[in-house]
Structure formats: structure tokens, C-alpha cells
Write an enzyme that holds these catalytic residues in place. Structure first.
Site, PDB file in Angstrom:
ATOM      1  CG  ASP A  11      17.128   3.873  -1.388  1.00 42.51           C
ATOM      2  OD1 ASP A  11      16.857   2.743  -1.824  1.00 42.51           O
ATOM      3  OD2 ASP A  11      18.280   4.222  -1.065  1.00 42.51           O
TER       4      ASP A  11
ATOM      5  CG  ASP B 281      22.429   4.055  -1.245  1.00 40.07           C
ATOM      6  OD1 ASP B 281      21.449   3.998  -2.001  1.00 40.07           O
ATOM      7  OD2 ASP B 281      22.650   3.210  -0.357  1.00 40.07           O
TER       8      ASP B 281
END
Length: 170
Positions: free
Chosen positions: A146, A124
Site C-alpha cells: 500500500d 495489513d
């Protein structure tokens, strides 16, 4: 020879899945090896967006981070099963919006599954935040996969709530 009605949504979905997974992986590889995000602290991009490296070994929002390597394979298996079920759904849809939405969800799941298989965790790197004189709000760190999943879910919800005949099966 006539092309079946379901072919266009299916092609759109597969294209969206491949594009979402490819863009996710290309950006992650560039950030790791081209930009060198591993060796950097928080990198401001705008007043409300920073790049920051975070490895998520858990599930959404960093839940179950403490689980071991076996858990990583369980999560990978879950993603493979989810993509297979979404592919079946995609093959049955007649809606272009649903096709693209399902493709985005699949592509995001595939992008994150690649991370989990290669790195043992999901990379991330996007951090939205708001900083005021007396307080700071930071959203969860996330990635392009995401965002594709969220966009796909929004597309499915939009279609089911606002488009006529969306829930009807021909």
C-alpha cells in the site's frame, strides 16, 4: 549499439516493481512465520506505530468486506488488468520518475494480489496512531505494498504538477 531512450525508465520501473513486491512479501512472510504476528496482540514499535494483523478481504480502506470468494477472484482479475495497463504505460514513458512511480504502483498491486491469491485476503499490519489524554486517532491498517502504491501515485502527481514538460508527449 545505442540503447533506446525509453529503456532506462522501463528498466527502472521493472526494478522498482520487483523490489516493491519482493520486500512486501518478504516482510509479510517474516511477520507471519518468523515473528509470529498471528499469535500476538498489538505490538508497539514506537509511541505512534504498532504492528497489528488485519486481513482485508475487501478493497481499499476495507470496503466491501462482506463479499464472498467470487469477489476475491474479481478483485484479483482487476489487479492483473491494472498491472497490464500500467506496464503498457511504463513501456511508453520517457521519464525516469514516472518509470519508478509506475513500477512502485505495479509492485504494490502485485504484492497485494499475491496475498489475495494465496490467503484470500490482503495482509495489513502497520497501524499509525496518535494518543492524547482525551482522544485517540488511528489511521487505517496498511502494508508495504500500500505504501509503495501511495509513493508511486505521489511521484506521478509530483511530476505532472511540478516538473517542466512532464505532460508533453515527444
Amino acid at each position: 549499439m545505442a540503447i533506446p531512450a525509453f529503456a532506462a525508465p522501463f528498466r527502472l520501473g521493472v526494478t522498482a516493481a520487483v523490489a516493491a513486491a519482493a520486500v512486501d512479501q518478504i516482510v509479510k512472510l517474516w511477520l507471519l512465520y518468523g515473528f509470529g504476528l498471528t499469535g500476538r496482540a498489538r505490538v508497539p514499535v514506537t509511541p505512534f506505530l504498532d504492528l497489528v494483523l488485519a486481513w482485508n478481504t475487501g478493497i481499499s480502506y476495507g470496503l466491501f468486506q462482506e463479499a464472498g470468494p467470487l469477489w476475491q477472484w474479481v478483485l484479483l482479475g482487476f489487479k492483473v488488468a491494472a498491472v497490464a495497463l500500467l506496464l503498457i504505460w511504463l513501456a511508453r514513458t520517457h521519464s525516469r520518475l514516472a518509470g519508478v512511480a509506475l513500477g512502485l504502483i505495479m509492485g504494490g498491486a502485485i504484492g497485494n494480489a499475491i496475498d489475495r491469491a494465496v490467503h484470500g485476503a490482503v495482509m495489513d499490519f502497520v497501524l499509525f496512531h496518535i494518543t492524547a489524554p482525551t482522544w485517540t486517532f488511528e489511521w487505517y491498517v496498511f502494508n508495504i505494498a500500500d505504501a509503495a502504491i501511495v509513493a508511486g501515485v505521489i511521484g506521478l502527481v509530483w511530476e505532472s504538477l511540478f516538473l517542466q514538460d512532464a505532460a508533453k508527449v515527444p
